[in-house]
Motif scaffolding. Sequence first.
Motif, PDB file in Angstrom:
ATOM      1  N   THR A 138       0.853  -1.189   0.000  1.00 24.31           N
ATOM      2  CA  THR A 138       0.000   0.000   0.000  1.00 24.31           C
ATOM      3  C   THR A 138       0.886   1.234   0.000  1.00 24.31           C
ATOM      4  OG1 THR A 138      -0.133  -0.046   2.418  1.00 24.31           O
ATOM      5  CG2 THR A 138      -1.923  -1.123   1.196  1.00 24.31           C
ATOM      6  N   VAL A 139       0.345   2.313  -0.531  1.00 24.76           N
ATOM      7  CA  VAL A 139       1.098   3.558  -0.641  1.00 24.76           C
ATOM      8  C   VAL A 139       0.743   4.458   0.540  1.00 24.76           C
ATOM      9  CG1 VAL A 139       1.531   5.595  -2.044  1.00 24.76           C
ATOM     10  CG2 VAL A 139       1.112   3.399  -3.149  1.00 24.76           C
ATOM     11  N   GLU A 140       1.773   4.830   1.275  1.00 29.31           N
ATOM     12  CA  GLU A 140       1.576   5.774   2.379  1.00 29.31           C
ATOM     13  C   GLU A 140       1.633   7.212   1.857  1.00 29.31           C
ATOM     14  OE1 GLU A 140       1.122   4.862   5.771  1.00 29.31           O
ATOM     15  OE2 GLU A 140       0.802   2.902   4.830  1.00 29.31           O
ATOM     16  N   SER A 141       2.631   7.486   1.007  1.00 28.38           N
ATOM     17  CA  SER A 141       2.757   8.826   0.455  1.00 28.38           C
ATOM     18  C   SER A 141       3.799   8.844  -0.662  1.00 28.38           C
ATOM     19  CB  SER A 141       3.163   9.842   1.541  1.00 28.38           C
ATOM     20  OG  SER A 141       4.473   9.533   2.023  1.00 28.38           O
ATOM     21  N   PHE A 142       3.769   9.876  -1.481  1.00 26.42           N
ATOM     22  CA  PHE A 142       4.855  10.094  -2.442  1.00 26.42           C
ATOM     23  C   PHE A 142       5.032  11.599  -2.627  1.00 26.42           C
ATOM     24  CE2 PHE A 142       1.267  10.245  -5.386  1.00 26.42           C
ATOM     25  CZ  PHE A 142       1.629  11.226  -6.301  1.00 26.42           C
ATOM     26  N   ALA A 167      12.316  11.956  -6.472  1.00 27.41           N
ATOM     27  CA  ALA A 167      11.040  11.450  -5.960  1.00 27.41           C
ATOM     28  C   ALA A 167      11.257  10.691  -4.661  1.00 27.41           C
ATOM     29  CB  ALA A 167      10.376  10.539  -6.984  1.00 27.41           C
ATOM     30  N   THR A 168      10.337  10.881  -3.724  1.00 24.84           N
ATOM     31  CA  THR A 168      10.356  10.156  -2.455  1.00 24.84           C
ATOM     32  C   THR A 168       9.077   9.332  -2.367  1.00 24.84           C
ATOM     33  OG1 THR A 168      11.572  11.955  -1.393  1.00 24.84           O
ATOM     34  CG2 THR A 168      10.455  10.383   0.050  1.00 24.84           C
ATOM     35  N   VAL A 169       9.227   8.060  -2.035  1.00 26.01           N
ATOM     36  CA  VAL A 169       8.087   7.146  -1.964  1.00 26.01           C
ATOM     37  C   VAL A 169       8.090   6.448  -0.606  1.00 26.01           C
ATOM     38  CG1 VAL A 169       7.120   5.006  -2.882  1.00 26.01           C
ATOM     39  CG2 VAL A 169       7.930   6.765  -4.442  1.00 26.01           C
ATOM     40  N   LYS A 170       6.912   6.367  -0.009  1.00 19.73           N
ATOM     41  CA  LYS A 170       6.760   5.674   1.271  1.00 19.73           C
ATOM     42  C   LYS A 170       5.688   4.605   1.105  1.00 19.73           C
ATOM     43  CE  LYS A 170       5.968   6.682   6.192  1.00 19.73           C
ATOM     44  NZ  LYS A 170       5.601   7.753   7.148  1.00 19.73           N
ATOM     45  N   ASN A 182      11.627   4.928 -10.567  1.00 14.84           N
ATOM     46  CA  ASN A 182      12.867   4.456  -9.941  1.00 14.84           C
ATOM     47  C   ASN A 182      12.707   4.286  -8.440  1.00 14.84           C
ATOM     48  OD1 ASN A 182      14.173   4.465 -12.406  1.00 14.84           O
ATOM     49  ND2 ASN A 182      15.055   6.503 -12.138  1.00 14.84           N
ATOM     50  N   ALA A 183      12.031   5.238  -7.790  1.00 16.08           N
ATOM     51  CA  ALA A 183      11.838   5.150  -6.342  1.00 16.08           C
ATOM     52  C   ALA A 183      10.917   3.992  -5.981  1.00 16.08           C
ATOM     53  CB  ALA A 183      11.265   6.470  -5.819  1.00 16.08           C
ATOM     54  N   LEU A 184       9.878   3.782  -6.769  1.00 15.88           N
ATOM     55  CA  LEU A 184       8.925   2.703  -6.508  1.00 15.88           C
ATOM     56  C   LEU A 184       9.587   1.340  -6.614  1.00 15.88           C
ATOM     57  CD1 LEU A 184       5.998   1.874  -5.962  1.00 15.88           C
ATOM     58  CD2 LEU A 184       5.564   2.050  -8.416  1.00 15.88           C
ATOM     59  N   ARG A 185      10.327   1.125  -7.703  1.00  9.93           N
ATOM     60  CA  ARG A 185      10.964  -0.191  -7.863  1.00  9.93           C
ATOM     61  C   ARG A 185      12.095  -0.375  -6.856  1.00  9.93           C
ATOM     62  NH1 ARG A 185      11.838  -1.856 -12.890  1.00  9.93           N
ATOM     63  NH2 ARG A 185      10.283  -0.456 -13.783  1.00  9.93           N
ATOM     64  N   LYS A 186      12.739   0.705  -6.440  1.00  6.70           N
ATOM     65  CA  LYS A 186      13.788   0.624  -5.417  1.00  6.70           C
ATOM     66  C   LYS A 186      13.201   0.133  -4.094  1.00  6.70           C
ATOM     67  CE  LYS A 186      17.388   3.556  -3.331  1.00  6.70           C
ATOM     68  NZ  LYS A 186      17.950   4.944  -3.301  1.00  6.70           N
ATOM     69  N   ALA A 187      11.979   0.590  -3.806  1.00  6.55           N
ATOM     70  CA  ALA A 187      11.308   0.155  -2.578  1.00  6.55           C
ATOM     71  C   ALA A 187      10.877  -1.302  -2.646  1.00  6.55           C
ATOM     72  CB  ALA A 187      10.097   1.048  -2.322  1.00  6.55           C
ATOM     73  N   LEU A 188      10.487  -1.748  -3.813  1.00  9.57           N
ATOM     74  CA  LEU A 188       9.941  -3.106  -3.955  1.00  9.57           C
ATOM     75  C   LEU A 188      10.989  -4.173  -4.224  1.00  9.57           C
ATOM     76  CD1 LEU A 188       6.762  -2.230  -6.067  1.00  9.57           C
ATOM     77  CD2 LEU A 188       6.820  -2.936  -3.665  1.00  9.57           C
ATOM     78  N   GLU A 189      12.139  -3.779  -4.789  1.00  3.19           N
ATOM     79  CA  GLU A 189      13.156  -4.774  -5.160  1.00  3.19           C
ATOM     80  C   GLU A 189      13.682  -5.543  -3.954  1.00  3.19           C
ATOM     81  OE1 GLU A 189      16.309  -3.090  -7.457  1.00  3.19           O
ATOM     82  OE2 GLU A 189      15.008  -2.643  -9.175  1.00  3.19           O
ATOM     83  N   SER A 190      13.668  -4.923  -2.772  1.00  6.09           N
ATOM     84  CA  SER A 190      14.146  -5.618  -1.575  1.00  6.09           C
ATOM     85  C   SER A 190      13.284  -6.838  -1.267  1.00  6.09           C
ATOM     86  CB  SER A 190      14.141  -4.669  -0.374  1.00  6.09           C
ATOM     87  OG  SER A 190      14.996  -3.582  -0.600  1.00  6.09           O
ATOM     88  N   PHE A 191      11.994  -6.733  -1.571  1.00  6.42           N
ATOM     89  CA  PHE A 191      11.061  -7.825  -1.314  1.00  6.42           C
ATOM     90  C   PHE A 191      10.894  -8.739  -2.526  1.00  6.42           C
ATOM     91  CE2 PHE A 191      10.004  -4.368   1.517  1.00  6.42           C
ATOM     92  CZ  PHE A 191       9.717  -4.990   2.727  1.00  6.42           C
ATOM     93  N   PHE A 192      10.953  -8.140  -3.716  1.00  7.08           N
ATOM     94  CA  PHE A 192      10.725  -8.884  -4.960  1.00  7.08           C
ATOM     95  C   PHE A 192      11.874  -8.578  -5.928  1.00  7.08           C
ATOM     96  CE2 PHE A 192       6.715  -7.354  -3.155  1.00  7.08           C
ATOM     97  CZ  PHE A 192       6.099  -8.565  -2.826  1.00  7.08           C
ATOM     98  N   PRO A 193      13.000  -9.274  -5.797  1.00  6.99           N
ATOM     99  CA  PRO A 193      14.196  -8.929  -6.585  1.00  6.99           C
ATOM    100  C   PRO A 193      13.984  -8.929  -8.097  1.00  6.99           C
ATOM    101  CG  PRO A 193      14.746 -10.460  -4.829  1.00  6.99           C
ATOM    102  CD  PRO A 193      13.254 -10.367  -4.854  1.00  6.99           C
ATOM    103  N   ASP A 194      13.078  -9.791  -8.589  1.00 11.51           N
ATOM    104  CA  ASP A 194      12.923  -9.865 -10.043  1.00 11.51           C
ATOM    105  C   ASP A 194      12.127  -8.692 -10.619  1.00 11.51           C
ATOM    106  OD1 ASP A 194      10.582 -10.692  -8.891  1.00 11.51           O
ATOM    107  OD2 ASP A 194      10.245 -12.372 -10.265  1.00 11.51           O
ATOM    108  N   ILE A 195      11.672  -7.766  -9.742  1.00  8.16           N
ATOM    109  CA  ILE A 195      10.972  -6.587 -10.252  1.00  8.16           C
ATOM    110  C   ILE A 195      11.920  -5.721 -11.083  1.00  8.16           C
ATOM    111  CG2 ILE A 195      11.393  -4.889  -8.420  1.00  8.16           C
ATOM    112  CD1 ILE A 195       7.962  -5.642  -9.931  1.00  8.16           C
TER     113      ILE A 195
END
Length: 541
Positions: A397-401, A417-420, A443-456
């Motif tokens: 879920t998106v907290e803020s951007f 860009a800052t994504v939370k 870039n910020a979105l995929r940076k946040a998700l890659e830790s959990f889903f590396p193949d993103i």
Amino acid sequence: MKPQIFIYDTTLRDGTQGEGVSLSVDDKLKIAKKLDQLGVHYIEGGWPGSNPKDMEFFVRARELQLTHAKITAFGSTRRFGIKAEADENLQMIIESGVEAVAIFGKSWDFHVTEALGTTLEENLHMIYDSVRFLKENGLEVIYDAEHFFDGYKNNAEYALATLQKASEAGADWLVLCDTNGGSLPSEILQIVSRVRREIPTPVGIHCHNDGELAVANSLSAISAGATQVQGTINGFGERCGNANLISVIPNLQLKMGYSCVPEEQLKQLTNTSRYVYEIANISPANTQPFVGHSAFAHKGGMHVSAILKAGETYEHINPDVVGNMRRVLVSELSGQSNLLFKAQQLNIELDKTKPEGRRIIQKIKELEHQGYQYEGAEASFELLLRKGLDEFEEVFTVESFKVFMEKQGDEDIRTEATVKLCVNGQIVHTVAEGNGPVNALDNALRKALESFFPDIKDMYLTDYKVRVLSEQDATASKVRVLVESTKDGSNSWSTVGVSANVIEASWEALIDSMRYALMGRQDDAADWDETVQERQGILNH
């Protein structure tokens, strides 16, 4: 039994005269192989005497292992005042090593005297000598009678005399050209019928599309007895283009009962059309008959209800026959039949007796009234459908951007860009730069998700479109953003976002794209969380 119709493709020569069409030698070789696989009989590669590229094509084409087609050269009759044996262009045709050649000559007396600048008698000699010379050198000769129909209307007897000379010299084919593209089907039918009565040589047809009748004129010529049809894939060509073989072939084969290409190869028609568009770097025409993305697309609820019972209710042929597929669109015009069809395609169980379907349809109508459109954003539609049926779990879920842009003096604009996000109960806060606000958010979105889903990291955007929906509001106008994404370069999906703020609309489409890519991946995030906790426990001990 109706005669075989021979398909003569001139995409590589006449097609490249179209505005915006440019093919390298490698491009032409690839298309030649594709045309051979489709089952065309002649592939016109170019004019050997006109430029080095065409001569290189003919040299390299000798290595092609073709099973159906003959590589064919193009040229003109000899120049006036010299012998055919001394004409450099005719010599270059022979040196190209082809089995067949198409040479054009003048059939319109006006062109002979004004454009060519010679006498009517000399033009007849030029036609005869050129055909004779090429036949003596063992070539199959296709005589293209340039401007034949205009010439016939102006001076029928002279136009017929030019054909007679080519026939007497041994031409294997006489191709009647509607070079200016201004003839009507009734005229074509009448004139070709007379040629067939008076001259024994087999006849072909070559039409241009200036009156948007090239396909109709080609079919009329076949009805009158022509047995060769010339054209290009997707109708590429000078001005308004040539007769579109992608439409000519199925009309002849499926509607008129002629044999053009092997029956099993007809299924390659859609693939061939899109392949040539891709090689030429031209966007396919969605509404192109037979092969377009929209050719068998149904939107109205009553139409969809009918085709679910019998496809022929609103389809002139079975799309499978030409390698295309039926599509059902979901929009404000939709009924339950559209929704049921789409759910079936997505392997989603939807009971039409329950209220969920009606609620989803109403939701779609409300969203489309706001500016959303799901015809070109089927991934967003699937997410909407699954959410409406409570079959979707949020992976994040998106907290803020937040987006920050700065311009100082002559320096480039700096975008950050800052994504939370909240992923599996954990707050993830990332910052990234980009060459613009959308790129920075991506870039910020995929940076946040890659830790959990590396193949993103293997997922990337392939297209980004913005459309202004309310132009009268000027800079306050609402916009619709369509994003196309892929993970492996072949399978892609599209998502949509709408807002008066282009960044918010882009963000919405980006978020849907990521959610679609990660659909059903909640367990992966949980596994990652357990792994982190295990590692932390080991470190603490």
